[in-house]
Design a protein around this motif. Structure first.
Motif, PDB file in Angstrom:
ATOM      1  N   LEU A 223       0.802  -1.219   0.000  1.00 55.67           N
ATOM      2  CA  LEU A 223       0.000   0.000   0.000  1.00 55.67           C
ATOM      3  C   LEU A 223       0.837   1.273   0.000  1.00 55.67           C
ATOM      4  O   LEU A 223       0.428   2.267  -0.586  1.00 55.67           O
ATOM      5  N   GLY A 224       1.959   1.279   0.666  1.00 59.88           N
ATOM      6  CA  GLY A 224       2.787   2.483   0.734  1.00 59.88           C
ATOM      7  C   GLY A 224       1.987   3.656   1.277  1.00 59.88           C
ATOM      8  O   GLY A 224       1.180   3.503   2.203  1.00 59.88           O
ATOM      9  N   PRO A 225       2.139   4.868   0.708  1.00 60.88           N
ATOM     10  CA  PRO A 225       1.455   6.062   1.210  1.00 60.88           C
ATOM     11  C   PRO A 225      -0.072   5.976   1.140  1.00 60.88           C
ATOM     12  O   PRO A 225      -0.759   6.683   1.868  1.00 60.88           O
ATOM     13  N   ILE A 226      -0.603   5.107   0.274  1.00 61.75           N
ATOM     14  CA  ILE A 226      -2.061   4.970   0.167  1.00 61.75           C
ATOM     15  C   ILE A 226      -2.658   4.535   1.501  1.00 61.75           C
ATOM     16  O   ILE A 226      -3.797   4.868   1.822  1.00 61.75           O
TER      17      ILE A 226
ATOM     18  N   TRP B 296      -4.427   7.338   3.506  1.00 65.43           N
ATOM     19  CA  TRP B 296      -5.474   8.141   2.867  1.00 65.43           C
ATOM     20  C   TRP B 296      -6.806   8.081   3.595  1.00 65.43           C
ATOM     21  O   TRP B 296      -7.781   8.675   3.146  1.00 65.43           O
ATOM     22  N   GLY B 297      -6.908   7.319   4.672  1.00 61.41           N
ATOM     23  CA  GLY B 297      -8.184   7.202   5.381  1.00 61.41           C
ATOM     24  C   GLY B 297      -9.042   6.067   4.864  1.00 61.41           C
ATOM     25  O   GLY B 297     -10.224   5.972   5.210  1.00 61.41           O
ATOM     26  N   LEU B 298      -8.468   5.207   4.048  1.00 63.52           N
ATOM     27  CA  LEU B 298      -9.201   4.039   3.560  1.00 63.52           C
ATOM     28  C   LEU B 298      -9.239   2.982   4.648  1.00 63.52           C
ATOM     29  O   LEU B 298      -8.307   2.861   5.439  1.00 63.52           O
ATOM     30  N   GLU B 299     -10.314   2.216   4.670  1.00 65.45           N
ATOM     31  CA  GLU B 299     -10.428   1.139   5.657  1.00 65.45           C
ATOM     32  C   GLU B 299      -9.504  -0.009   5.235  1.00 65.45           C
ATOM     33  O   GLU B 299      -9.622  -0.542   4.129  1.00 65.45           O
ATOM     34  N   ILE B 300      -8.580  -0.359   6.130  1.00 64.05           N
ATOM     35  CA  ILE B 300      -7.562  -1.369   5.842  1.00 64.05           C
ATOM     36  C   ILE B 300      -7.788  -2.587   6.734  1.00 64.05           C
ATOM     37  O   ILE B 300      -8.106  -2.446   7.911  1.00 64.05           O
ATOM     38  N   GLU B 301      -7.618  -3.756   6.156  1.00 62.20           N
ATOM     39  CA  GLU B 301      -7.717  -5.010   6.908  1.00 62.20           C
ATOM     40  C   GLU B 301      -6.649  -5.962   6.368  1.00 62.20           C
ATOM     41  O   GLU B 301      -6.607  -6.219   5.160  1.00 62.20           O
TER      42      GLU B 301
ATOM     43  N   ASN C 110      -3.511  -5.576   5.830  1.00 57.20           N
ATOM     44  CA  ASN C 110      -2.673  -4.878   4.858  1.00 57.20           C
ATOM     45  C   ASN C 110      -3.287  -4.833   3.451  1.00 57.20           C
ATOM     46  O   ASN C 110      -2.586  -4.838   2.437  1.00 57.20           O
ATOM     47  N   ALA C 111      -4.618  -4.825   3.383  1.00 54.67           N
ATOM     48  CA  ALA C 111      -5.328  -4.698   2.108  1.00 54.67           C
ATOM     49  C   ALA C 111      -6.492  -3.729   2.303  1.00 54.67           C
ATOM     50  O   ALA C 111      -6.964  -3.515   3.417  1.00 54.67           O
TER      51      ALA C 111
ATOM     52  N   ASP D 259      -5.237  -7.509  -6.338  1.00 56.06           N
ATOM     53  CA  ASP D 259      -4.649  -8.047  -5.120  1.00 56.06           C
ATOM     54  C   ASP D 259      -4.568  -7.046  -3.977  1.00 56.06           C
ATOM     55  O   ASP D 259      -4.366  -7.430  -2.831  1.00 56.06           O
ATOM     56  N   VAL D 260      -4.741  -5.760  -4.260  1.00 59.43           N
ATOM     57  CA  VAL D 260      -4.634  -4.744  -3.217  1.00 59.43           C
ATOM     58  C   VAL D 260      -5.904  -4.656  -2.357  1.00 59.43           C
ATOM     59  O   VAL D 260      -5.897  -4.054  -1.305  1.00 59.43           O
ATOM     60  N   ASN D 261      -6.992  -5.295  -2.774  1.00 57.59           N
ATOM     61  CA  ASN D 261      -8.237  -5.203  -2.008  1.00 57.59           C
ATOM     62  C   ASN D 261      -8.508  -6.480  -1.220  1.00 57.59           C
ATOM     63  O   ASN D 261      -7.859  -7.508  -1.412  1.00 57.59           O
ATOM     64  N   THR D 262      -9.502  -6.378  -0.318  1.00 55.46           N
ATOM     65  CA  THR D 262      -9.946  -7.548   0.433  1.00 55.46           C
ATOM     66  C   THR D 262     -11.443  -7.450   0.675  1.00 55.46           C
ATOM     67  O   THR D 262     -12.005  -6.353   0.752  1.00 55.46           O
TER      68      THR D 262
END
Length: 138
Positions: A39-42, A45-50, A52-53, A74-77
């Motif tokens: 994800l790096g800097p993304i 951004w305030g996105l909901e992460i679970e 590491n996705a 692959d970046v989503n879950t």
């Protein structure tokens, strides 16, 4: 997307659709392609992460918790996520239909099968499969 505009930062993208070209104002343009979904800097951004996705709504259109921001591949879950390229193609198809409605509010999207209608190449030419020739068997 055929152009990115701005003065020191992204302010708009130029989009060519069919024979029309138009400008869409935006704050960011993040085309991603890679084999390692980091994800790096993304991640900030305030996105909901679970795990590491980025969590998405897979029941609808793969939007994140921030309207208008999508995560596919692959970046989503989401529940039942499979990290297969085939799944990414499916996610991209649904995401594009949703994004079309954001870009063109109120305009009906007509899905056309590329196997029947062909596709426009990057050079503007129409690519179509050769027509089948049916011969009489004697």
């Amino acid at each position: 997307v055929i152009g990115i505009e701005g003065n020191g930062k992204v302010e708009a993208v130029t989009i060519k659709q069919d024979a029309k070209t138009y400008k869409k104002e935006c704050d960011h343009f993040v085309p991603l392609f890679g084999l390692s979904p980091k994800l790096g800097p993304i991640a900030n951004w305030g996105l909901e992460i679970e795990k590491n996705a980025i969590k998405v709504n897979n029941a609808l259109d793969y939007q994140t918790n921030i309207p208008g921001i999508y995560a596919i591949g692959d970046v989503n879950t989401y529940p039942g996520k499979l990290k297969l390229i085939l799944c990414g193609f499916h996610e991209a198809t649904l995401m594009c239909q949703s994004a079309y409605q954001i870009i063109n509010p109120g305009k009906r999207y007509v899905l056309k099968y590329t196997t029947v209608a062909g596709v426009d190449g990057f050079d503007g030419t129409r690519k179509e499969a050769p027509k089948a020739v049916v011969k009489k068997i004697e």
